[in-house]
Design a protein around this motif. Structure first.
Motif, PDB file in Angstrom:
ATOM      1  N   ILE A  47       2.968   5.538  -1.348  1.00  0.00           N
ATOM      2  CA  ILE A  47       3.417   5.762  -2.721  1.00  0.00           C
ATOM      3  C   ILE A  47       2.512   5.045  -3.708  1.00  0.00           C
ATOM      4  CG2 ILE A  47       5.255   5.152  -4.361  1.00  0.00           C
ATOM      5  CD1 ILE A  47       7.263   5.839  -2.178  1.00  0.00           C
ATOM      6  N   HIS A  48       2.235   3.761  -3.433  1.00  0.00           N
ATOM      7  CA  HIS A  48       1.492   2.965  -4.406  1.00  0.00           C
ATOM      8  C   HIS A  48       0.015   3.336  -4.451  1.00  0.00           C
ATOM      9  CE1 HIS A  48       1.223  -0.533  -7.076  1.00  0.00           C
ATOM     10  NE2 HIS A  48       2.533  -0.473  -7.066  1.00  0.00           N
ATOM     11  N   ASN A  49      -0.461   4.050  -3.441  1.00  0.00           N
ATOM     12  CA  ASN A  49      -1.841   4.495  -3.453  1.00  0.00           C
ATOM     13  C   ASN A  49      -2.095   5.487  -4.587  1.00  0.00           C
ATOM     14  OD1 ASN A  49      -3.676   6.992  -2.033  1.00  0.00           O
ATOM     15  ND2 ASN A  49      -4.591   4.946  -2.145  1.00  0.00           N
ATOM     16  N   ALA A  64       0.171  -6.123   2.679  1.00  0.00           N
ATOM     17  CA  ALA A  64       0.982  -6.941   1.775  1.00  0.00           C
ATOM     18  C   ALA A  64       2.461  -6.618   1.939  1.00  0.00           C
ATOM     19  CB  ALA A  64       0.551  -6.722   0.323  1.00  0.00           C
ATOM     20  N   ALA A  65       2.798  -5.309   2.010  1.00  0.00           N
ATOM     21  CA  ALA A  65       4.189  -4.910   2.223  1.00  0.00           C
ATOM     22  C   ALA A  65       4.649  -5.262   3.632  1.00  0.00           C
ATOM     23  CB  ALA A  65       4.346  -3.411   1.973  1.00  0.00           C
ATOM     24  N   ALA A 124       6.277   4.267  -9.604  1.00  0.00           N
ATOM     25  CA  ALA A 124       6.188   3.659  -8.282  1.00  0.00           C
ATOM     26  C   ALA A 124       7.388   2.757  -8.031  1.00  0.00           C
ATOM     27  CB  ALA A 124       4.895   2.867  -8.153  1.00  0.00           C
ATOM     28  N   ARG A 125       7.780   1.993  -9.053  1.00  0.00           N
ATOM     29  CA  ARG A 125       8.929   1.115  -8.888  1.00  0.00           C
ATOM     30  C   ARG A 125      10.186   1.909  -8.543  1.00  0.00           C
ATOM     31  NH1 ARG A 125       8.288  -2.966 -14.116  1.00  0.00           N
ATOM     32  NH2 ARG A 125       6.507  -4.166 -13.316  1.00  0.00           N
ATOM     33  N   SER A 126      10.405   2.995  -9.247  1.00  0.00           N
ATOM     34  CA  SER A 126      11.577   3.826  -8.981  1.00  0.00           C
ATOM     35  C   SER A 126      11.534   4.381  -7.569  1.00  0.00           C
ATOM     36  CB  SER A 126      11.655   4.981  -9.988  1.00  0.00           C
ATOM     37  OG  SER A 126      11.799   4.499 -11.303  1.00  0.00           O
ATOM     38  N   SER A 127      10.363   4.842  -7.129  1.00  0.00           N
ATOM     39  CA  SER A 127      10.226   5.432  -5.798  1.00  0.00           C
ATOM     40  C   SER A 127      10.479   4.398  -4.703  1.00  0.00           C
ATOM     41  CB  SER A 127       8.827   6.036  -5.638  1.00  0.00           C
ATOM     42  OG  SER A 127       8.604   7.045  -6.603  1.00  0.00           O
ATOM     43  N   ALA A 152       3.795  -4.894  -3.938  1.00  0.00           N
ATOM     44  CA  ALA A 152       2.848  -3.771  -3.932  1.00  0.00           C
ATOM     45  C   ALA A 152       2.006  -3.764  -5.201  1.00  0.00           C
ATOM     46  CB  ALA A 152       3.607  -2.451  -3.789  1.00  0.00           C
ATOM     47  N   GLU A 153       2.600  -4.111  -6.338  1.00  0.00           N
ATOM     48  CA  GLU A 153       1.865  -4.152  -7.600  1.00  0.00           C
ATOM     49  C   GLU A 153       0.868  -5.303  -7.638  1.00  0.00           C
ATOM     50  OE1 GLU A 153       4.656  -4.333 -10.791  1.00  0.00           O
ATOM     51  OE2 GLU A 153       5.620  -2.440 -10.279  1.00  0.00           O
TER      52      GLU A 153
END
Length: 487
Positions: free
Chosen positions: A129-131, A403-404, A138-141, A392-393
């Motif tokens: 997602i964050h890619n 990181a995740a 992204a936060r909502s997802s 992720a951010e």
């Protein structure tokens, strides 16, 4: 860092469709995690194993996940997160089939070990997602991913007993999460585009082996501590070995040009406070589930506390806690859009700390427990959704997967540590010759939990967090870019 092009018909998929299929993956993952625990008694009877042996049904997967999560998350950063997700999904399906058709308990444990990569699904999905999506979108997802994982956990727990009673055999019952998981196979192979960024590094085999062995030794040592106490020779030796391996691993990683895990990133001011919060959050989230259950089930006529609650009542309170956590995780992004990410994180920690403080002062009536579950669930849910999104951010764009993955591993490690620490606390408050702890043991656990969330609030308050209109602007820009890339 390199960029890999998207391929095939997946270019035509909209971001919402891709996220939707990832949500179904997490729903299947949560369903499986919630489905098995209520069946442990039936599995033990079917396989003719003892109560002590059946604990390995869950433990072996936890130990396997300790190795799989950092390894697969990092490999996703290097070779592509969808590619590694596909491998993880297939491994879980094969492991589920082996678990269902196992002719003996040893084979069943091998099947459970093969399902360990399921713990890496969430970090890989967050990276996918964050890619391509940033900011508020992204936060909502990510918040929805966590919500569907938690919702699946509730669904699996509730459905487990109902399905077991309707199935002709245990094998048929154990096939249900496998069938449910086929949606993840479909999503990973046909509906999710590959990530476009790669990190160009040499694979640090020694580093991955070192962190895997250290995690297994540490988790096993904590498992021993929860049974025999921290003073037992077996516990001390195992934990000492784990610490020695971990120290050597840190020294190796600091010298490595391409470390398996960038230790400097983990302890940096940019990410260190979030990882500390993740560990403490995991301690409370996972470590307090058993104490809450035993406190509710305790007979006040015998021990002076508790409610002699029936299993249905216990399930109602634990279910309320998880439902509110699901709501909180799904709602954090819209709330952050209004008040800012930092405020959401601190509010979540404050609500959770307040709920545990309330539990310390008020625990003599059933409505106290329901109010605790309501408030505490919302607070912990906000953190469940916001923490992985924050990490992720803050992580470098080519290290989002690892990181995740570290976030997931630290939560698991925190839960294992809490299980051992809380067992020692309850034992310390158990009168000589008695089986049940005094209420002081539970108050000590609640106090620890309240203080832990105060520390979480302070740690997260020190971080530099992107908030406000800049994030909203990023979301719009990145969404348009993703839509262009996937058409």
């Amino acid at each position: 860092m390199t960029t890999a092009p998207a391929t095939g018909s997946m270019r035509r998929l909209s971001p919402r469709v891709v996220v939707g299929f990832l949500l179904l993956c997490e729903l299947a993952s949560g369903f499986a995690q919630g489905f098995y625990p209520p069946l442990l008694g039936e599995i033990a009877d079917h396989m003719r194993v003892s109560d002590a042996d059946i604990t390995w049904f869950l433990t072996v997967q936890t130990l396997g996940a300790a190795v799989c999560v950092p390894l697969l998350s990092r490999l996703g950063d290097v070779f592509g997160h969808r590619r590694i997700l596909r491998i993880a999904v297939v491994a879980v399906i094969v492991g589920g089939l082996l678990t269902a058709f196992a002719p003996n308990y040893e084979t069943m444990l091998v099947g459970r070990l093969l399902t360990a990569p399921e713990a890496a699904w969430l970090p890989l999905e967050i990276a996918l997602i964050h890619n391509r999506i940033k900011g508020d979108t992204a936060r909502s997802s990510i918040g929805l991913l966590v919500s569907f994982l938690t919702g699946g956990l509730i669904l699996g727990t509730v459905a487990s007993g109902l399905i077991a009673g309707a199935m002709p055999s245990l094998t048929a019952t154990l096939l249900v999460p496998v069938v449910f998981g086929l949606v993840a196979v479909y999503a990973a192979f046909f509906k999710v585009p590959e990530s476009t960024e790669r990190t160009r590094v040499r694979i640090d085999g020694i580093g991955f082996a070192g962190i895997g062995i250290a995690m297994i030794a540490l988790l096993f040592g904590l498992h021993l501590a929860s049974d025999a106490g921290f003073g037992a020779p077996s516990t001390l030796i195992t934990l000492a070995v784990a610490v020695a391996i971990f120290v050597a691993w840190v020294a190796w990683e600091r010298r490595s040009e391409s470390p398996a895990i960038d230790v400097r990133m983990v302890v940096s001011p940019k990410l260190g406070p979030a990882y500390l919060a993740s560990f403490l959050f995991g301690m409370v989230l996972f470590g307090t589930q058993t104490p809450i259950t035993t406190f509710l089930a305790a007979d006040p006529a015998e021990v002076g506390y508790g409610f002699a609650a029936a299993p249905g009542t216990v399930s109602a309170i634990m279910g309320l806690l998880m439902i509110m956590a699901t709501v909180g995780a799904g709602a954090f992004a819209p709330i952050a859009r209004r008040i800012g990410m930092r405020a959401v994180l601190i509010a979540g920690a404050a609500l959770a700390a307040g709920a545990w403080a309330f539990q310390i002062a008020m625990h003599s009536a059933m409505w106290h427990m329901y109010l605790f579950a309501l408030v505490g669930g919302i607070g912990m849910g906000l953190l469940m959704g916001a923490l992985p999104a924050l990490i992720a951010e803050a992580a470098p764009s080519d290290q989002t997967g690892i990181a995740a993955g570290i976030y997931n591993s630290l939560r698991t490690l925190g839960g294992a540590a809490a299980g051992a620490v809380f067992a020692v606390l309850l034992t310390a408050f158990t009168p000589v010759g008695e089986l049940a702890s005094s209420v002081g043991g539970y108050v000590a656990i609640w106090t620890f939990s309240a203080v832990a969330f105060v520390v979480v609030a302070i740690a997260l308050g020190t971080m530099r967090i992107a908030d406000g209109e800049a994030v909203a602007g990023e979301a719009d820009t990145d969404t348009h870019e993703l839509e262009g890339a996937t058409r």
